[in-house]
Write an enzyme that holds these catalytic residues in place. Structure first.
Site, short mmCIF file in Angstrom:
data_model
loop_
_atom_site.label_atom_id
_atom_site.label_comp_id
_atom_site.label_asym_id
_atom_site.label_seq_id
_atom_site.Cartn_x
_atom_site.Cartn_y
_atom_site.Cartn_z
N SER A 1 42.46 27.43 48.49
CA SER A 1 42.32 28.64 47.71
C SER A 1 43.03 28.50 46.37
O SER A 1 44.08 27.86 46.28
CB SER A 1 42.91 29.82 48.49
OG SER A 1 42.59 31.05 47.88
N TYR B 1 42.62 42.44 38.61
CA TYR B 1 42.49 41.86 37.29
C TYR B 1 41.23 42.43 36.62
O TYR B 1 40.55 43.27 37.18
CB TYR B 1 42.51 40.33 37.38
CG TYR B 1 43.80 39.84 37.98
CD1 TYR B 1 45.04 40.25 37.46
CD2 TYR B 1 43.82 38.99 39.08
CE1 TYR B 1 46.24 39.84 38.01
CE2 TYR B 1 45.03 38.56 39.65
CZ TYR B 1 46.23 39.00 39.11
OH TYR B 1 47.42 38.60 39.66
N ARG C 1 34.90 35.76 43.57
CA ARG C 1 35.91 36.39 44.44
C ARG C 1 35.98 37.86 44.09
O ARG C 1 36.12 38.22 42.92
CB ARG C 1 37.28 35.74 44.27
CG ARG C 1 38.40 36.50 45.00
CD ARG C 1 39.70 35.74 45.05
NE ARG C 1 39.69 34.77 46.14
CZ ARG C 1 40.75 34.05 46.52
NH1 ARG C 1 41.90 34.18 45.87
NH2 ARG C 1 40.66 33.20 47.51
#
Length: 356
Positions: A24, A184, A232
């Site tokens: 990851s 984000y 993601r």
């Protein structure tokens, strides 16, 4: 036909992964001016030697103001390409596939490294202003109030993701993952808790997800057809009135025809102070629902530590790929250990064969 398992190869477009184990993307907060250095060579290279199928480089900012911290990796300058290419040559030489996560921190930009407190920092401490977001709403108390992007600013960020994708190609990557999670910028736009806009980038589901869709289209325009594209997402905000798994399924359905191949299902990060039921594999159900209901490949991530656990996720069709983060920090050779435990045959580097 044999049931897929953790060590079954997987081909997406023209790229074949030797197994379903993915390193990851994990921020190392070890860059100066966005450059990869020897730390990144060893950190990423050792996990390719350790047997992972895909090694995803940490979140790389598509513009300087999009870094989480002053020490974040970047891919906003052509000079960033060669240090990354050096790493990728090593990763590919040892049988893994190199991927990169492209990111923009949005309103969570300009903070200290985690081991230095992780709080927002001033310009004197290396921070910057302005930071940007969908609305002039700070992430939390003590954070800068972000500058709400106008449509011209949004277009420039979409373009920045496209330029970053071209640099990623030039650096030898074979997988791009768009970072649309953890509070984000892209996550900030699609969550109604952080997006208070009233123009065509706010309000309705279609408007709030527009930026992520435009970024996916821009990257796919520059990214070769032969290479996979992952996204993601945070599958839920874990907060009432926020983003949820039902919207995530709908988003996945919309991203697939745009050339997205895999949804990497994480969660949270956009709202401070929420209660998250953290436990082994606590996010796997999101990957399973997206895979089943959206008809797209999915990746599971989050407190996956045991080989049998990871193998079970793949064998039972909950996800096509399993991403390990902290466990890979603890043990870069986890895939070799997992193969031994699960009685699977995988190549061991001859330099290390005596240990296995």
């Amino acid at each position: 036909m044999a049931t897929d398992n953790l060590f079954a190869p997987l081909t997406i477009r023209d790229v074949t992964f030797r197994n379903r184990i993915v390193v990851s993307p994990m921020c190392q907060y070890s860059s100066v001016d966005g450059f990869a250095d020897d730390w990144h060579v060893v950190h990423l290279g050792s996990r390719a030697v350790g047997g992972a199928g895909l090694v995803i480089t940490e979140a790389a900012a598509v513009e300087a103001r999009g870094r989480i911290s002053p020490n974040d990796l970047g891919i906003y300058d052509d000079r960033h390409i060669e240090p990354l290419a050096r790493i990728n040559r090593f990763i590919h030489a040892h049988g893994a596939v190199a991927g990169i996560q492209l990111a923009h921190a949005g309103r969570k930009a300009g903070t200290a490294r985690p081991w230095e407190g992780g709080k927002p920092i001033s310009q004197a401490e290396g921070g910057w202003t302005p930071i940007v977001g969908p609305s002039a709403v700070p992430f939390d108390a003590g954070y800068q109030i972000p500058e709400a992007l106008d449509e011209s600013g949004i277009a420039k960020i979409v373009q920045a993701f496209g330029f970053a994708a071209q640099r990623a190609l030039d650096a030898g990557y074979r997988v791009i993952e768009i970072h649309g999670a953890h509070g984000y910028l892209l996550n900030e736009f699609y969550s109604p808790l952080s997006n208070h806009r009233t123009d065509r980038y706010g309000g309705s589901f279609a408007n709030r997800t527009r930026l992520l869709r435009e970024v996916a289209e821009e990257i796919r325009r520059r990214w070769p057809e032969r290479y996979p594209l992952f996204v993601r997402i945070s599958a839920t905000d874990w907060a009432e009135g926020g983003w949820d798994i039902e919207q995530s399924v709908e988003l996945a359905q919309q991203l697939k025809p745009l050339g997205v191949d895999v949804i990497d299902a994480s969660s949270g990060g956009n709202v401070p102070g929420v209660s998250i039921p953290v436990g082994p594999g606590y996010q796997t159900l999101f990957a399973a629902r997206i895979r089943q209901e959206a008809g797209i490949l999915s990746a599971a991530v989050g407190m996956i530590t045991a080989p049998a656990q990871a193998d079970h996720i793949v064998r039972t069709g909950q996800a096509d790929l399993v991403l390990l983060a902290r466990e890979m920090l603890r043990d870069p050779y986890w895939p070799l250990r997992a193969a031994k435990e699960l009685r699977q045959e995988i190549p061991v580097p001859p330099q290390y064969a005596r240990a296995w």
